[in-house]
Scaffold this motif. Structure first.
Motif: not given
Length: 62
Positions: A45-62
């Motif tokens: 029942n666990a959610p699927a993991p994020a695709p590779a490369g997603m969630g690794a860095n925080v976008d501080k420009r937003a």
């Protein structure tokens, strides 16, 4: 107490101990199977993991 009576008492006592040990082993097995079932259900029942490369860095420009 005669030897026969003492032997009978000792055999009954050993049988009681063996029965208690078997019940404890059975209960431990049931608890382990329940834990495995809970873990399997949680993984399924666990959610699927994020695709590779997603969630690794925080976008501080937003």
């Amino acid at each position: 107490m005669s030897d026969i009576a003492a032997t009978a008492v000792a055999m009954k006592q050993a049988q009681t101990v063996q029965t208690a040990q078997m019940l404890m082993v059975k209960k431990q097995h049931e608890m382990e199977m329940s834990m495995i079932s809970m873990l399997t259900e949680a993984v399924e029942n666990a959610p699927a993991p994020a695709p590779a490369g997603m969630g690794a860095n925080v976008d501080k420009r937003a």
